[in-house]
Design a protein around this motif. Sequence first.
Motif, PDB file in Angstrom:
ATOM      1  N   GLN A 280       0.852  -0.875  -0.404  1.00  0.00           N
ATOM      2  CA  GLN A 280      -0.101  -0.115  -0.001  1.00  0.00           C
ATOM      3  C   GLN A 280       0.579   1.012  -0.383  1.00  0.00           C
ATOM      4  O   GLN A 280       1.686   1.238   1.135  1.00  0.00           O
ATOM      5  N   SER A 282       0.485   4.529   0.536  1.00  0.00           N
ATOM      6  CA  SER A 282       0.336   5.204   1.864  1.00  0.00           C
ATOM      7  C   SER A 282       0.366   4.938   3.025  1.00  0.00           C
ATOM      8  O   SER A 282       1.272   5.347   3.943  1.00  0.00           O
ATOM      9  N   ASN A 286       3.822   6.586   5.126  1.00  0.00           N
ATOM     10  CA  ASN A 286       4.273   7.196   6.304  1.00  0.00           C
ATOM     11  C   ASN A 286       4.971   6.693   7.404  1.00  0.00           C
ATOM     12  O   ASN A 286       5.524   7.100   8.136  1.00  0.00           O
ATOM     13  N   THR A 301       2.790   8.691  -6.226  1.00  0.00           N
ATOM     14  CA  THR A 301       2.231   9.101  -7.022  1.00  0.00           C
ATOM     15  C   THR A 301       1.800  10.367  -6.551  1.00  0.00           C
ATOM     16  O   THR A 301       1.492  11.381  -6.827  1.00  0.00           O
ATOM     17  N   VAL A 302       0.102  10.157  -6.304  1.00  0.00           N
ATOM     18  CA  VAL A 302      -0.538  10.715  -5.249  1.00  0.00           C
ATOM     19  C   VAL A 302       0.168  11.800  -4.653  1.00  0.00           C
ATOM     20  O   VAL A 302      -0.672  13.118  -4.053  1.00  0.00           O
ATOM     21  N   GLN A 303       1.372  11.131  -3.645  1.00  0.00           N
ATOM     22  CA  GLN A 303       2.123  12.321  -3.279  1.00  0.00           C
ATOM     23  C   GLN A 303       3.017  14.027  -4.004  1.00  0.00           C
ATOM     24  O   GLN A 303       3.415  14.440  -3.621  1.00  0.00           O
ATOM     25  N   ASP A 305       2.538  16.082  -5.548  1.00  0.00           N
ATOM     26  CA  ASP A 305       2.639  17.732  -5.756  1.00  0.00           C
ATOM     27  C   ASP A 305       3.110  17.947  -4.675  1.00  0.00           C
ATOM     28  O   ASP A 305       3.053  19.788  -4.421  1.00  0.00           O
ATOM     29  N   GLN A 306       2.804  16.868  -3.423  1.00  0.00           N
ATOM     30  CA  GLN A 306       3.158  17.787  -2.050  1.00  0.00           C
ATOM     31  C   GLN A 306       4.680  17.940  -1.695  1.00  0.00           C
ATOM     32  O   GLN A 306       5.116  18.322  -0.559  1.00  0.00           O
ATOM     33  N   ARG A 377      -1.188  10.403 -15.280  1.00  0.00           N
ATOM     34  CA  ARG A 377      -1.940   9.763 -14.548  1.00  0.00           C
ATOM     35  C   ARG A 377      -1.003   9.183 -13.731  1.00  0.00           C
ATOM     36  O   ARG A 377      -1.435   9.150 -12.253  1.00  0.00           O
ATOM     37  N   MET A 378      -0.034   8.104 -14.770  1.00  0.00           N
ATOM     38  CA  MET A 378       0.005   7.245 -13.507  1.00  0.00           C
ATOM     39  C   MET A 378       1.813   6.744 -12.847  1.00  0.00           C
ATOM     40  O   MET A 378       1.794   6.389 -12.480  1.00  0.00           O
ATOM     41  N   VAL A 438      -6.966  -1.635  -7.407  1.00  0.00           N
ATOM     42  CA  VAL A 438      -7.532   0.299  -7.211  1.00  0.00           C
ATOM     43  C   VAL A 438      -6.706   0.388  -8.812  1.00  0.00           C
ATOM     44  O   VAL A 438      -7.301   1.663 -10.292  1.00  0.00           O
ATOM     45  N   ARG A 441      -7.378  -0.766 -12.221  1.00  0.00           N
ATOM     46  CA  ARG A 441      -8.860  -0.357 -12.325  1.00  0.00           C
ATOM     47  C   ARG A 441      -8.536   0.969 -13.007  1.00  0.00           C
ATOM     48  O   ARG A 441      -9.738   1.315 -14.019  1.00  0.00           O
ATOM     49  N   LYS A 442      -7.849   1.907 -12.646  1.00  0.00           N
ATOM     50  CA  LYS A 442      -7.287   2.916 -13.281  1.00  0.00           C
ATOM     51  C   LYS A 442      -6.771   2.977 -14.759  1.00  0.00           C
ATOM     52  O   LYS A 442      -7.451   3.865 -15.361  1.00  0.00           O
TER      53      LYS A 442
ATOM     54  N   PHE B  85      -8.541  11.335  -9.835  1.00  0.00           N
ATOM     55  CA  PHE B  85      -6.415  11.084 -10.503  1.00  0.00           C
ATOM     56  C   PHE B  85      -7.230  10.612 -11.426  1.00  0.00           C
ATOM     57  O   PHE B  85      -6.581  11.387 -12.402  1.00  0.00           O
ATOM     58  N   ASN B  86      -8.125  10.613 -12.388  1.00  0.00           N
ATOM     59  CA  ASN B  86      -8.544  10.162 -13.849  1.00  0.00           C
ATOM     60  C   ASN B  86      -8.985  11.344 -14.631  1.00  0.00           C
ATOM     61  O   ASN B  86      -8.991  11.084 -15.081  1.00  0.00           O
ATOM     62  N   VAL B 263      -4.211  10.433   2.742  1.00  0.00           N
ATOM     63  CA  VAL B 263      -2.675  10.688   2.761  1.00  0.00           C
ATOM     64  C   VAL B 263      -2.189  12.029   2.199  1.00  0.00           C
ATOM     65  O   VAL B 263      -1.631  13.235   2.472  1.00  0.00           O
ATOM     66  N   ALA B 264      -2.384  12.493   1.643  1.00  0.00           N
ATOM     67  CA  ALA B 264      -2.263  13.425   0.608  1.00  0.00           C
ATOM     68  C   ALA B 264      -2.938  14.661   0.382  1.00  0.00           C
ATOM     69  O   ALA B 264      -2.528  15.735  -0.199  1.00  0.00           O
TER      70      ALA B 264
END
Lengths: 591, 303
Positions: A280, A282, A286, A301-303, A305-306, A377-378, A438, A441-442, B85-86, B263-264
């Motif tokens: 995972q 996240s 952490n 990836t989602v982090q 920008d932070q 995106r990915m 997840v 599926r994206k 996200f997409n 988390v982000a």
Amino acid sequence: MVLILKLLIGLCWISVTASAALPAQKDELVYRHVEDGAPSSVDPLHIQNTYANSLVTAIYDTLYEYKYLKQPFELKPNLAASMPKVSEDGLVYTFKLKSGVKFTDDPAFKDGKGREVVAEDFVYSLKRHFIKSNRSNGKWLWQGRIKGLDKWGQESGGYQKEVDGIKALDRFTVQVTLVKPFPQFLYTLALGYAAIVPREADEKYGKQISVHPVGSGPFVLESLSSTKAVLVKNSAYRKEIFDIELHGYEEAKHGSTGIAKLSGKQLPLVDQVEVSYIKQPSSLWNSFTKGNEIQYGWVPTVQLDQVLASRQPLKLKKDFSDRFHMRVASDFGYVYLEFNMNDSSIGYHKDPEQNKRNHALRCAIRKGFDWQNRIDRMYHGIGEAFPGIIPPGVDGFDPSLSRESVELDVNGAKQLLKKHNWNAKTLPNLYYSGVNSVDFRKFFVQFRSWMSRIGYPKEKVKLKTFATFGDYSKAIKDGRLMTHSMGWGLDYPDAENVLQLYYGPNKSPGSNSSNFNNSEYNEIYRQASAMQPSVKRTELYKKANKILIDECVVIAGFSRTRVHLWHKNVSMYPTREVLGNYFKYVNVKPL
Amino acid sequence: MGKQGDTRNTAQTLSRTTPIESLWSLSLKKFCTDKIGIASLFVVLVYSLIALGVSLGLWANEWDELLNEQGYGPISWDYWLGTNFNGQDIFQRAVYSTLTAFKVGLVVSLCSLWLGVCLGSVAGFYSNTWLDELIIWLYGCLDSIPFYLFVAAVSFALKESDIAMYVSMIGVLWTSSCKVVRGQVIKLKSLEFVEAARAIGVKDHKIIVRHIMPNLAPLILIEFSLSFVTAIKTEAILSFLGLGVRDGISWGVMLSEASAEVVAGRYHNFIAASVFMFGLVMAFNQLSDALQDALDPKKVVQR
């Protein structure tokens, strides 16, 4: 009363000795590593991924290994005393092993004391792969390459029976005779598959050797589970000094890592390595940012920008750059979407006309594949797709090759479909398969949307999911899937390793999962795979790559880029491909 | 309505002397006085309309389109809850998920109820026989396994099948209605109207279907509302674990997508899915409570 007194004294003594032991444990240097997948076995026979390879090469010795910092990758002797002597025809390799190297102490040996590693151990370890009941994952590396070895495996006359192609000439000398030139042979000897296993341990533990390894490498496996592996320093490890110059140290590139200070030190540098397996992103993040848990990680990836102050050039925000080292590196491999050529609805068809239509359909799907969107995106939006399957940095990569195969061309795709009479009614169901998650599926949602843009009816783009990677992998091997997405990490730095994925005779259940079978390609591969590096070989590699692009057998490729981070008190230069055996170079400064 | 079949004679005789209001009528009156119950019913109806609109293609048709090329996007007039996200519209996805919730809820609760009522009626009617023992043993075994573990394990075992999630939930949820129905049938079968039916030679299966089952209706209604809620919650958990909805969208899938995003600091997916699910589950729970109160003969009679 006396008894109670004795008990009390005993307890006091235990607590005093226990507390005395604590400072020693505190002084131990522990490096806490992380991987996003777990190995199921540390038997060199059954390495299934880079996670297993990292552990196997830390526990066992291989004859050769890669220089830690050198780019492009370069081999150096590990258990071998020197580079091998190779005959002029490139068929006979003679290796000298280091003397005085011992396996770790284990009940498998007489009196529990590890004995010296000898040439016969190498012969035994290679033969193990060819015992049919062992179901080796690494056999393909040497199959049909070493004189008499395949036949020996088929006859299963026992280990005592000699093989012409692998001989222990004396206690520390091994000679390997190849059937035909195999220039990549030395690379295979740096892989975990070629790790040296003592016969006594194999006989004592049988299948249990997968979790009870006995090697002569820098670490010993203390425990292994699906969430964590613990390696402790092999106290009897041979004298190996970290020569940073030999390993390709460059001040400009590696200066900030603190590796320079490690020059001349005995390896391994830490007392213990703990590898956590965290899927995972996240949770991984952490744990990494917490400070007292894993010391190495990467930015999810989602982090991004932070964490990043800028992408061009890639810079961390101050809060992070103060706490962590960073390295941005591309995987030594690529990701791709492959068509199953044995599926007559999209691959080969006995009717030549339909065959042409299927070719057009594959090409149209490729034209509709939006690499830039996928990368944005990915994959952090960092990096660029490259045409074909030979990644940049590998001999055979052609920077002048047309980028048409990786560029989005919706109109081109539509025209191609129309020209070959493909429409909403005639188009076949298009199955996109992968492991249910997840992220997967994206990927699918993206793909279906792209296909919709080129006129593929949404209801005809279908999802096929598998609960585990093992099931998915098996379905690919069985040739049951119409398309499949995969990533390939090069086993060694030679394009032959990716070109063999499309060599006809390697078809499923072999490594050629696309079941591509093209006589011209096969001939080029046969020629090139037996050649030493040369201009001619490079040209052949390029030609083979071009055939794959023209045949639209695979939508490729992209080397994923990862933003590696590690704590400031850790000296290392992270990489997770090809290399193996890198834990021994990592150092941790006590906080 | 009320007790049907042969009880009609008894009821008709009584009604000639004193007019009796049926249980349904009394229950309806009681339910109408329950403000929370009415509000819950209203919320459930709103959700039903949303689901109906989605299935008729009236709204949320672009739930899986990559609308925003930038990927994540803030709340705006075009995207009421931002984009994910997409670059997909989170509001449309949350709305579309209502249909998924109703599909799962209806299919699972109806199938499990059917199974539970049939087996419960048989077990109750033939209580203290081997058939009863067998059914008790069966649901006893299933009940001894933790619900979510069992459902996850069955879904995993049937991994490649699209109906895995449904089978796993139906396979367990029938036990609760079976137990309740069994108890009620044991009580009902000793009443006079059943005795009367027996006396005139009505066959067992006809007694169960024609005389006993209609009297289970209030119970079934309550059980339906409970299993509907359980099915929705279970679907969310299974989808979160990657064992539920495969090709489509549900609040569970949205929560699973949100697990890395929160988390982000990206909460849109999480809040949208949570609020939509909370609304429906809460409304159904309240409705279920209100129905239990309204359909409880003891409470109705007290009035």
